[in-house]
Scaffold this motif. Structure first.
Motif, PDB file in Angstrom:
ATOM      1  N   ALA A 412       5.229  -7.542  22.849  1.00 58.11           N
ATOM      2  CA  ALA A 412       5.923  -6.367  22.331  1.00 58.11           C
ATOM      3  C   ALA A 412       4.926  -5.213  22.396  1.00 58.11           C
ATOM      4  N   ILE A 413       5.056  -4.374  23.412  1.00 57.81           N
ATOM      5  CA  ILE A 413       4.121  -3.266  23.645  1.00 57.81           C
ATOM      6  C   ILE A 413       4.634  -2.029  22.914  1.00 57.81           C
ATOM      7  N   ASN A 414       3.811  -1.504  22.002  1.00 57.64           N
ATOM      8  CA  ASN A 414       4.232  -0.293  21.295  1.00 57.64           C
ATOM      9  C   ASN A 414       3.453   0.940  21.733  1.00 57.64           C
ATOM     10  N   ARG A 415       2.435   0.755  22.564  1.00 52.23           N
ATOM     11  CA  ARG A 415       1.768   1.927  23.145  1.00 52.23           C
ATOM     12  C   ARG A 415       0.941   1.496  24.356  1.00 52.23           C
ATOM     13  N   GLU A 420       6.238   1.900  29.100  1.00 53.28           N
ATOM     14  CA  GLU A 420       7.098   2.356  28.012  1.00 53.28           C
ATOM     15  C   GLU A 420       7.097   1.300  26.899  1.00 53.28           C
ATOM     16  N   PRO A 421       7.328   1.704  25.640  1.00 57.01           N
ATOM     17  CA  PRO A 421       7.470   0.695  24.586  1.00 57.01           C
ATOM     18  C   PRO A 421       8.605  -0.274  24.924  1.00 57.01           C
ATOM     19  N   GLY A 422       8.375  -1.559  24.666  1.00 56.72           N
ATOM     20  CA  GLY A 422       9.410  -2.547  24.964  1.00 56.72           C
ATOM     21  C   GLY A 422       8.858  -3.951  25.008  1.00 56.72           C
ATOM     22  N   ILE A 423       9.680  -4.863  25.489  1.00 54.45           N
ATOM     23  CA  ILE A 423       9.336  -6.280  25.588  1.00 54.45           C
ATOM     24  C   ILE A 423       8.992  -6.586  27.038  1.00 54.45           C
ATOM     25  N   TYR A 424       7.825  -7.232  27.239  1.00 59.00           N
ATOM     26  CA  TYR A 424       7.327  -7.523  28.580  1.00 59.00           C
ATOM     27  C   TYR A 424       6.906  -8.990  28.669  1.00 59.00           C
ATOM     28  N   ARG A 425       6.716  -9.428  29.912  1.00 62.57           N
ATOM     29  CA  ARG A 425       6.227 -10.778  30.189  1.00 62.57           C
ATOM     30  C   ARG A 425       5.077 -10.677  31.166  1.00 62.57           C
ATOM     31  N   CYS A 426       4.079 -11.551  30.987  1.00 64.22           N
ATOM     32  CA  CYS A 426       2.969 -11.569  31.941  1.00 64.22           C
ATOM     33  C   CYS A 426       2.476 -12.997  32.121  1.00 64.22           C
ATOM     34  N   THR A 439      14.328  -0.285  27.708  1.00 61.24           N
ATOM     35  CA  THR A 439      15.199   0.882  27.804  1.00 61.24           C
ATOM     36  C   THR A 439      14.744   1.939  26.799  1.00 61.24           C
ATOM     37  N   PRO A 440      14.339   3.148  27.227  1.00 61.78           N
ATOM     38  CA  PRO A 440      13.777   4.140  26.314  1.00 61.78           C
ATOM     39  C   PRO A 440      14.692   4.516  25.162  1.00 61.78           C
ATOM     40  N   SER A 441      15.999   4.583  25.421  1.00 64.57           N
ATOM     41  CA  SER A 441      16.932   4.984  24.369  1.00 64.57           C
ATOM     42  C   SER A 441      17.106   3.898  23.300  1.00 64.57           C
ATOM     43  N   VAL A 442      16.635   2.686  23.584  1.00 63.95           N
ATOM     44  CA  VAL A 442      16.734   1.590  22.625  1.00 63.95           C
ATOM     45  C   VAL A 442      15.361   1.226  22.068  1.00 63.95           C
ATOM     46  N   MET A 443      14.405   0.971  22.946  1.00 62.60           N
ATOM     47  CA  MET A 443      13.098   0.480  22.525  1.00 62.60           C
ATOM     48  C   MET A 443      12.067   1.589  22.361  1.00 62.60           C
ATOM     49  N   GLY A 444      12.416   2.809  22.750  1.00 59.50           N
ATOM     50  CA  GLY A 444      11.496   3.918  22.594  1.00 59.50           C
ATOM     51  C   GLY A 444      11.566   4.557  21.216  1.00 59.50           C
ATOM     52  N   PHE A 445      10.867   5.678  21.052  1.00 56.57           N
ATOM     53  CA  PHE A 445      10.804   6.361  19.757  1.00 56.57           C
ATOM     54  C   PHE A 445      11.347   7.783  19.810  1.00 56.57           C
ATOM     55  N   TYR A 469       6.896  -1.232  14.898  1.00 55.51           N
ATOM     56  CA  TYR A 469       7.576  -1.796  16.056  1.00 55.51           C
ATOM     57  C   TYR A 469       8.046  -3.239  15.812  1.00 55.51           C
ATOM     58  N   VAL A 470       7.979  -4.085  16.837  1.00 59.68           N
ATOM     59  CA  VAL A 470       8.503  -5.454  16.743  1.00 59.68           C
ATOM     60  C   VAL A 470       7.456  -6.341  16.078  1.00 59.68           C
ATOM     61  N   THR A 471       7.780  -6.851  14.904  1.00 59.96           N
ATOM     62  CA  THR A 471       6.852  -7.765  14.224  1.00 59.96           C
ATOM     63  C   THR A 471       7.322  -9.213  14.275  1.00 59.96           C
ATOM     64  N   GLY A 472       8.603  -9.431  14.540  1.00 55.95           N
ATOM     65  CA  GLY A 472       9.142 -10.792  14.631  1.00 55.95           C
ATOM     66  C   GLY A 472       9.513 -11.139  16.047  1.00 55.95           C
ATOM     67  N   MET A 473       8.900 -12.184  16.603  1.00 60.31           N
ATOM     68  CA  MET A 473       9.159 -12.606  17.976  1.00 60.31           C
ATOM     69  C   MET A 473       8.924 -14.109  18.063  1.00 60.31           C
ATOM     70  N   GLU A 474       9.936 -14.853  18.503  1.00 59.71           N
ATOM     71  CA  GLU A 474       9.811 -16.316  18.565  1.00 59.71           C
ATOM     72  C   GLU A 474      10.537 -16.867  19.783  1.00 59.71           C
ATOM     73  N   LEU A 475      10.059 -18.022  20.262  1.00 61.77           N
ATOM     74  CA  LEU A 475      10.684 -18.747  21.371  1.00 61.77           C
ATOM     75  C   LEU A 475      11.428 -19.969  20.846  1.00 61.77           C
ATOM     76  N   ASP A 476      12.568 -20.247  21.468  1.00 65.59           N
ATOM     77  CA  ASP A 476      13.276 -21.507  21.228  1.00 65.59           C
ATOM     78  C   ASP A 476      13.552 -22.124  22.588  1.00 65.59           C
ATOM     79  N   GLN A 477      12.893 -23.261  22.872  1.00 61.31           N
ATOM     80  CA  GLN A 477      12.973 -23.871  24.200  1.00 61.31           C
ATOM     81  C   GLN A 477      13.315 -25.347  24.111  1.00 61.31           C
TER      82      GLN A 477
END
Length: 542
Positions: A412-415, A420-426, A439-445, A469-477
């Motif tokens: 969860a990148i906030n800066r 752009e702020p949002g959720i990414y994978r690497c 999406t800037p209109s959703v995840m931006g400020f 920003y996003v403090t809660g993030m979890e995987l269910d696999q």
């Protein structure tokens, strides 16, 4: 002397002879009488009746039980008399009043006694299966009196599960909890009704827990597949103004509260007021683990946390490092930091904001989102710095989760200058950074319809550096690595203001978003109507 001994011997023989005669001829005691008993209590027809003979001093017996039949090892016969001391089992097939007559004889002297027995009609009964679960086929049965030559009709009412007109309906419930089952029977002569209540067990499923800043409560939401689910507030549990962190370890739910001072603060917001608590998974057993009470020590308040496999609770702070305590502690003194560090100095500066924290293998990974220090760093549990992921060193990462099955990291990148702020994978080495949802209109400020502005400052010394920003993030696999990424989304309309307590809305624009890990579905809401911070998943199906 010999005559005396002989006399004693004769007396002994006479005595023994008399004793033997008395024992041989012992019979029933008391006056001659005919008597018998019926079974005690209410007797339902059809009924198998066994009589008890209580006659005294009788030589012969005759039983007459008109309306009954004889049932013995040879089977059922249309015989209603018996000359046994105790008659065989009597079968009465129909309800009604019946007379049993017993005649006894002592020699040629007879005695008679008659008694009446009333058999009532068996009332309808519902036979329910032992275990009932939602979305499983279960069969019910009915017991009702059946008059010879008459047809019995059945009418079942299972509420939302349907109605049936057969004796043994197969039913599928779609909701758990208590259900009332009603049965109406017509036996050819009258209509009778009965009902029972049954408990339908819910679908076994994992549970996602989340905090809600609007109601100041913690909710549990079953990740069911077959049946619908609704969030349920844990009874009696109330959060503080900044319920940033949740986690599940074993049978416990852990909660970290950051208090009033989330960004640079003064006055009452600068006082230490954060704490860590644990609960049972149903919300009971609330326990304060430790609390920060230091004057002007808001930068020591607990932010995000994790519980490692050894039962230790680790948490980051705004800019004072990482602390650790045994998760089973109760009202323990607030500990000093265990970890402070980065690649250059080995110690944190005031612009290094400790954020997400996870146990990966035997290491503690910490994300940073400050003005002077960012990225994702690795530490030993003893506190020593190991390394940072170089490709992420200039990226402010508020929260992250490691996908060990697919060798990915979700961020969860906030800066960041390039993102752009949002959720990414690497990749695990920080390469191939790919947007999941930015999406800037959703995840931006920038706009009033975008992510919560809490902590966000567009200009000055720390532009966007303190956005919560996003403090809660979890995987269910599953075992193959397929599943979802869940993260909390708070729209500005539902969480507005740079510090705490922030202004809140209805939750209509916020909730928990999910991303399918194979990318085949667009990011969508799992639930709406809440403004979540902390998120945790209990991976045990209960």
């Amino acid at each position: 002397m010999k005559k005396f001994k002989l006399l004693l011997l004769l007396i002994g023989l006479i005595y023994l002879g008399c004793s033997k005669e008395e024992i041989t001829n012992i019979g029933q005691q008391g006056n001659y009488a005919a008597n018998f008993d019926f079974p005690a209590g209410v007797v339902n027809a059809p009924a198998k009746v066994v009589l008890t003979n209580r006659s005294k001093n009788a030589d012969k017996y005759r039983w007459e039980y008109t309306g009954g039949k004889t049932l013995n090892k040879s089977g059922l016969t249309n015989v209603s008399v018996s000359e046994k001391m105790v008659p065989d089992t009597i079968l009465y097939e129909l309800p009604g009043e019946y007379t049993v007559k017993l005649t006894t004889w002592q020699g040629d002297k007879p005695q008679e006694i008659s008694k009446k027995i009333t058999l009532v009609k068996m009332q309808p009964r519902i036979i329910a299966p032992a275990n009932i679960a939602v979305f499983e086929d279960v069969q019910f049965d009915a017991r009702a009196f059946n008059y010879p030559g008459q047809t019995v009709t059945y009418s079942w009412d299972f509420g939302a599960a349907g109605t049936f007109n057969v004796k043994n309906p197969v039913v599928k419930f779609t909701t758990d909890g208590e259900h009332t089952i009603k049965l109406t029977v017509n036996d050819g002569q009258e209509t009778l009704t009965t009902e029972i209540k049954v408990q339908v067990k819910g679908e076994l499923a994992k549970t996602i827990y989340f905090t809600d800043v609007i109601t100041k409560k913690i909710y549990a939401y079953k990740l069911t597949v077959l049946s619908p689910s609704v969030p349920v507030a844990l009874p009696g549990v109330t959060t503080g103004p900044s319920p940033l962190g949740l986690s599940v370890a074993g049978n416990k739910l852990y909660y970290s509260e950051a208090g009033l001072g989330l960004r640079f603060s003064s006055g009452v917001a600068a006082e230490g007021d954060g704490y860590l608590k644990s609960f049972n998974l149903d919300g009971s057993g609330e326990k304060l683990i430790t609390k920060n009470t230091g004057a002007t020590a808001y930068n020591l308040d607990p932010w995000l946390h994790t519980v490692d496999k050894d039962g230790n609770l680790w948490w980051g702070t705004r800019n004072n490092g990482v602390h650790v305590i045994n998760a089973a502690s109760t009202e323990a003194p607030y500990p000093a930091f265990r970890i402070r560090g980065n690649t250059s100095t080995g110690f944190s500066s005031s612009s290094h904001f400790y954020s997400g924290i996870r146990e990966v293998g035997d290491e503690i990974w910490v994300s940073f989102t400050g003005n002077g220090g960012r990225g994702l760093h690795k530490f030993k549990k003893t506190g020593e710095f190991i390394s940072e992921i170089t490709a992420l060193k200039d990226i402010g990462i508020r929260q992250f989760v490691v996908d060990a099955k697919n060798n990915m990291i979700y961020l969860a990148i906030n800066r960041a200058t390039a993102y752009e702020p949002g959720i990414y994978r690497c990749d695990m080495n920080g390469g191939n950074i790919t947007p999941i949802y930015n999406t800037p209109s959703v995840m931006g400020f920038a706009t009033a319809t975008s992510f919560s502005d809490q902590g966000y400052v567009p200009t000055g010394a720390f532009p966007t550096g303190e956005s919560i920003y996003v403090t809660g993030m979890e995987l269910d696999q599953d075992e193959n690595g397929n599943g979802y990424l869940y993260f909390g989304y708070r729209n500005r309309a539902d969480s507005f203001g740079t510090n705490a307590p922030q202004s809140v809305g209805s939750g209509a624009n916020s909730g928990i978003l999910r991303y399918k890990l194979d990318g085949t579905q667009a990011v969508s809401f799992l639930i709406k109507g809440y403004a979540p911070y902390g998120i945790a998943i209990d991976h045990v199906k209960r």
